[in-house]
Design a protein around this motif. Sequence first.
Motif, PDB file in Angstrom:
ATOM      1  N   SER A 431      29.849  30.544  42.285  1.00  0.00           N
ATOM      2  CA  SER A 431      30.148  31.250  41.027  1.00  0.00           C
ATOM      3  C   SER A 431      31.632  31.570  40.917  1.00  0.00           C
ATOM      4  O   SER A 431      32.333  31.717  41.917  1.00  0.00           O
ATOM      5  CB  SER A 431      29.385  32.572  40.982  1.00  0.00           C
ATOM      6  OG  SER A 431      28.005  32.360  41.103  1.00  0.00           O
ATOM      7  N   GLU A 432      32.076  31.708  39.669  1.00  0.00           N
ATOM      8  CA  GLU A 432      33.435  32.218  39.424  1.00  0.00           C
ATOM      9  C   GLU A 432      33.427  33.734  39.624  1.00  0.00           C
ATOM     10  O   GLU A 432      32.360  34.337  39.669  1.00  0.00           O
ATOM     11  CB  GLU A 432      33.828  31.946  37.956  1.00  0.00           C
ATOM     12  CG  GLU A 432      33.794  30.495  37.572  1.00  0.00           C
ATOM     13  CD  GLU A 432      33.779  30.322  36.046  1.00  0.00           C
ATOM     14  OE1 GLU A 432      34.292  31.231  35.352  1.00  0.00           O
ATOM     15  OE2 GLU A 432      33.253  29.310  35.580  1.00  0.00           O
ATOM     16  N   PRO A 433      34.603  34.344  39.692  1.00  0.00           N
ATOM     17  CA  PRO A 433      34.616  35.814  39.699  1.00  0.00           C
ATOM     18  C   PRO A 433      33.882  36.333  38.463  1.00  0.00           C
ATOM     19  O   PRO A 433      33.941  35.706  37.398  1.00  0.00           O
ATOM     20  CB  PRO A 433      36.112  36.162  39.635  1.00  0.00           C
ATOM     21  CG  PRO A 433      36.792  34.962  40.196  1.00  0.00           C
ATOM     22  CD  PRO A 433      35.946  33.770  39.794  1.00  0.00           C
ATOM     23  N   LEU A 434      33.211  37.453  38.614  1.00  0.00           N
ATOM     24  CA  LEU A 434      32.352  37.962  37.535  1.00  0.00           C
ATOM     25  C   LEU A 434      33.125  38.210  36.241  1.00  0.00           C
ATOM     26  O   LEU A 434      34.200  38.808  36.251  1.00  0.00           O
ATOM     27  CB  LEU A 434      31.679  39.259  37.977  1.00  0.00           C
ATOM     28  CG  LEU A 434      30.406  39.095  38.809  1.00  0.00           C
ATOM     29  CD1 LEU A 434      29.972  40.439  39.395  1.00  0.00           C
ATOM     30  CD2 LEU A 434      29.273  38.478  37.993  1.00  0.00           C
ATOM     31  N   LYS A 435      32.543  37.752  35.152  1.00  0.00           N
ATOM     32  CA  LYS A 435      33.039  38.101  33.816  1.00  0.00           C
ATOM     33  C   LYS A 435      32.012  39.065  33.235  1.00  0.00           C
ATOM     34  O   LYS A 435      30.899  38.671  32.902  1.00  0.00           O
ATOM     35  CB  LYS A 435      33.141  36.849  32.953  1.00  0.00           C
ATOM     36  CG  LYS A 435      34.219  35.887  33.421  1.00  0.00           C
ATOM     37  CD  LYS A 435      34.327  34.677  32.510  1.00  0.00           C
ATOM     38  CE  LYS A 435      33.571  33.501  33.098  1.00  0.00           C
ATOM     39  NZ  LYS A 435      33.698  32.236  32.366  1.00  0.00           N
ATOM     40  N   PHE A 436      32.370  40.331  33.163  1.00  0.00           N
ATOM     41  CA  PHE A 436      31.395  41.336  32.745  1.00  0.00           C
ATOM     42  C   PHE A 436      31.067  41.216  31.258  1.00  0.00           C
ATOM     43  O   PHE A 436      31.851  40.670  30.490  1.00  0.00           O
ATOM     44  CB  PHE A 436      31.927  42.741  33.062  1.00  0.00           C
ATOM     45  CG  PHE A 436      32.177  42.951  34.535  1.00  0.00           C
ATOM     46  CD1 PHE A 436      31.122  42.890  35.439  1.00  0.00           C
ATOM     47  CD2 PHE A 436      33.461  43.184  35.014  1.00  0.00           C
ATOM     48  CE1 PHE A 436      31.352  43.068  36.799  1.00  0.00           C
ATOM     49  CE2 PHE A 436      33.690  43.362  36.372  1.00  0.00           C
ATOM     50  CZ  PHE A 436      32.646  43.299  37.264  1.00  0.00           C
ATOM     51  N   ALA A 437      29.910  41.736  30.880  1.00  0.00           N
ATOM     52  CA  ALA A 437      29.471  41.644  29.487  1.00  0.00           C
ATOM     53  C   ALA A 437      30.322  42.517  28.570  1.00  0.00           C
ATOM     54  O   ALA A 437      30.384  42.292  27.368  1.00  0.00           O
ATOM     55  CB  ALA A 437      28.001  42.041  29.373  1.00  0.00           C
ATOM     56  N   TYR A 438      30.943  43.529  29.157  1.00  0.00           N
ATOM     57  CA  TYR A 438      31.799  44.423  28.349  1.00  0.00           C
ATOM     58  C   TYR A 438      32.898  44.964  29.246  1.00  0.00           C
ATOM     59  O   TYR A 438      32.814  44.909  30.474  1.00  0.00           O
ATOM     60  CB  TYR A 438      30.986  45.570  27.739  1.00  0.00           C
ATOM     61  CG  TYR A 438      30.146  46.318  28.759  1.00  0.00           C
ATOM     62  CD1 TYR A 438      30.677  47.367  29.518  1.00  0.00           C
ATOM     63  CD2 TYR A 438      28.819  45.950  28.986  1.00  0.00           C
ATOM     64  CE1 TYR A 438      29.916  48.028  30.462  1.00  0.00           C
ATOM     65  CE2 TYR A 438      28.042  46.609  29.934  1.00  0.00           C
ATOM     66  CZ  TYR A 438      28.594  47.641  30.667  1.00  0.00           C
ATOM     67  OH  TYR A 438      27.851  48.295  31.606  1.00  0.00           O
ATOM     68  N   LYS A 439      33.923  45.496  28.601  1.00  0.00           N
ATOM     69  CA  LYS A 439      35.059  46.036  29.362  1.00  0.00           C
ATOM     70  C   LYS A 439      34.878  47.529  29.603  1.00  0.00           C
ATOM     71  O   LYS A 439      34.230  48.225  28.829  1.00  0.00           O
ATOM     72  CB  LYS A 439      36.353  45.791  28.581  1.00  0.00           C
ATOM     73  CG  LYS A 439      36.696  44.323  28.439  1.00  0.00           C
ATOM     74  CD  LYS A 439      38.170  44.138  28.138  1.00  0.00           C
ATOM     75  CE  LYS A 439      38.567  42.678  28.180  1.00  0.00           C
ATOM     76  NZ  LYS A 439      37.807  41.851  27.164  1.00  0.00           N
TER      77      LYS A 439
END
Lengths: 555, 555
Positions: A431-439
């Motif tokens: 996986s890539e580093p997490l891209k969160f659903a919101y900031k």
Amino acid sequence: MKTDIEIARSINLQEIKQVAKNANIPEDRIENYGRYIAKLPLDLINEEKVKKSNLILVTAITATKAGIGKTTVSIGLALGLQKIGKNAFVALREPSLGPCFGMKGGAAGGGYAQVLPMEKINLHFTGDFHAITSAHNMISALLDNYLYQNQSSGFGLKENLWRRVLDVNDRSLRNIVVGLGAKSNGITQEAGFDITAASEIMAILCLATDEKDLRRRIENILLGYTYDDKPFTVKDLGVAGAITVLLRDAIYPNLVQTTEGSPALVHGGPFANIAHGCNSIVATKMAMSFADYTITEAGFGADLGAEKFYDIKCRKSGLQPKLTVIVATAQGLKMHGGVALDKIKEPNLEGLYHGFANLDKHIRNLRSFGQTVVVAFNRFATDSDEEVDAIKKHCEELGVGFAINNAFTDGGEGAVELAKLVVDTIDKKPSEPLKFAYKEYDTIEEKVEKIATHIYGAKSVQYTNKARKMIKLINSMELSHYPVCIAKTQYSFSADPSAYGAADGFEFEISDFVINNGAEMIIAIAGSMMRMPGLPKSPQALRIDVVNGEIEGLS
Amino acid sequence: MKTDIEIARSINLQEIKQVAKNANIPEDRIENYGRYIAKLPLDLINEEKVKKSNLILVTAITATKAGIGKTTVSIGLALGLQKIGKNAFVALREPSLGPCFGMKGGAAGGGYAQVLPMEKINLHFTGDFHAITSAHNMISALLDNYLYQNQSSGFGLKENLWRRVLDVNDRSLRNIVVGLGAKSNGITQEAGFDITAASEIMAILCLATDEKDLRRRIENILLGYTYDDKPFTVKDLGVAGAITVLLRDAIYPNLVQTTEGSPALVHGGPFANIAHGCNSIVATKMAMSFADYTITEAGFGADLGAEKFYDIKCRKSGLQPKLTVIVATAQGLKMHGGVALDKIKEPNLEGLYHGFANLDKHIRNLRSFGQTVVVAFNRFATDSDEEVDAIKKHCEELGVGFAINNAFTDGGEGAVELAKLVVDTIDKKPSEPLKFAYKEYDTIEEKVEKIATHIYGAKSVQYTNKARKMIKLINSMELSHYPVCIAKTQYSFSADPSAYGAADGFEFEISDFVINNGAEMIIAIAGSMMRMPGLPKSPQALRIDVVNGEIEGLS
């Protein structure tokens, strides 16, 4: 085939110190709870090793009433990895007594992929939930006593935000009035109980990084507002130390063993519908301190469990899963494809195809977090080869790995294919580093709306007046940077439990918010979601018994 | 002098398997709960050895708010007996979290006469109370669910007799209304919580002779009456098996160690005011199976604890104490002699003489049961030699043995005099077979009246209408052969907590009865006695904390 409990009983358990020894856990540091369970001190966590361990999240398509088998696959995957010579450790959540005696049953895996001793794990275990219940209700008693003892001096709370908890499914306790009768019975006020898994103390226990952080979070628990609009916390009540003392042992992760004698940790809270529903950060890190591959699970469908795992648990802890495994069953897919519940065990390719929409939406969601995804197909005896082939082909078209899991019937041997796929995928395309659903600094509304529209597929979000009032409060307290934990039905992407498949374009209503200032998250209640379940007409308790000295009816 | 917890911490604990070994308990049969606590399986009870062991009851004069030190003397006596070469075992009751965090503090002894690890024993220990709380409230949830699910078919209870319990002092929960809000929140009805020590499940656990008897008693728990006046029990609800499963481990006695490394059992319920307040029969018999001298205690003053110990626990189990030790303090006697509470630490011979009335009445009562009695004078640093001599002389006049107990400051060495007196008295003049305060087939009124007039010193007994209604119910159910357990203030012989000394010729009111059909006893509530305590203005929780990794504020 034997029942879960018959299989559990047929296994010759190793003494837990032997299990620890095999896992390179220093046996003189473990604390036994009976012969087969131990607690591990937190200083065994090794942050250097945590960085190197491969973390794997197991999640699932939207749940059926019977569950999809996520825990079974999580355990099976650990067994499969061991079969192919890998050092693997599974970190799971503790079952709640409520569903054990209600509808869902236990939560210690199934068939030949269980954690043992399953009766103890499914019942009182090491008393962690009882400690949480005690700590929570001790705060309630101390708070109500403070209000009672100080009413003559004019102290009071404009709003008492602290409910009580019990680890039981008891609908009668959702809304109650306390303090009735004589004046000496306390102040008459509205109150209510949630299930222990929904306690803020449970969330704190699961999110605390160490004992000091546990104490800090307990101090910060918000109990209400004074008449002059000042927050009133557990620290203000003066009892943070006493409450920490009640949780002193509960914060230590619990070591048990799998059906094949390998180590497993079971610690922290279930109920990804009404809570964040992940096992504790300390347990996950403990497993990672001793294993090259650490498998953990997040509750219910990926819309609930996985989203909260990434956006709350990983965001707060810095954990980065290398891979997400999504569990699917033919029966579950057919249910989502519109096949009637009493027909989902019969072959039905068309129904299956229609059900792919649910799997596909979850996979899209998981990929949106930057996750590499593989599908673990949890095979049941009633599944036809044609159905299995159809799912396999569908996954190939999506470009996601696919493996059949037969750990339920065959233990680790049945999960070798899955284990190889997992190792291979992590090697080649982690996986890539997490891209969160919101900031973090999105507003509360933006956070809810991003989850609801991007993950659930809602058209828009409505808020009740009560919810709007709470948003104002959250903003005025400057708490909007906390992650949002949506309490929502587990049976659908929407707030409507009957909306099978991949619901889309629906209105999503938030009826209330609960501030968890100690856990550092905001609970958003979707629709009429209750945080205290009820019992069904024929609860599992009717079938639990002791027969010839052995427990029956747990699964 | 060091605090209790500092002393506890200064002691080098032995591993519990070593403690077991020293006591001839087969170490492979014990089940560890941490390093220093273990549960013992019931098949270690040896009825032949039980018959030969010398059972000693420790009771006390009427309690002060600070207690008289009964547990400290019980432990001290065991230590003293060991010092003079006897094989002795002490069997105590488990502390409740409610008073630990409220007013009274812990209940693991004091000074150099403690059971250890005191923090664990005073907190969650082996989870027995939590298991009882769970089992009790699981019945509540299952019962209310049954009523809710079956209301459309016309089933209902005329009277729901089953309350809920929590191990916390929470006055707000005494009288509540549950099932408010939407219809799906269950049936709206009056309800309430008692403290866990007052749970019928606690009494059942303490009175059950084995697992089979536990199950039978759980089946018999009376939950209410149907509209056509039929009793409705846990068996009728269909969940006796499930509830037994929740108590599976709780029924096993807990082995710990004293401050001098000798074995001690701690098992079952405190609160001899609102419950029968004795440790479990199985724990007492377990201790007797391994010791020549077994010391056990009964809560609060002898009017409450000892009466219930003889009339309920001994009557049901056939146990026959060889001796009763009554604990007295100069401070307690002075309080009963009318000395103001803030002056009882000052020498005051006249106050002391007046206070003898309390001791004398207890001794007369104990003798009426056929018991040989000795007085253990629990010495405090502030007691003058003159006071001690006066008490000694008084005991000589009464013809009861007298010994000073200094175990609090000196451990076993400080209880050698007491130990010698105990051994000598049992040799020369053991108790007669028990003469109970009432007969099994006396009516309920006769039982209450015999206790109230003969033991408490009441002139007569009044019953409220509610109580009279319950008597009718008890008679119609043919349950009047059960022993009576009077719930009464611990601060006086009467129902008036401020009536120090030896109250006499008072009216005694019974306001209600509670049927414990599983425990096989009838609780009679005297006056306005509450079975759920409240917290004081400055609860002990304010002083409990973790400081440098060590727990403070428990005693």
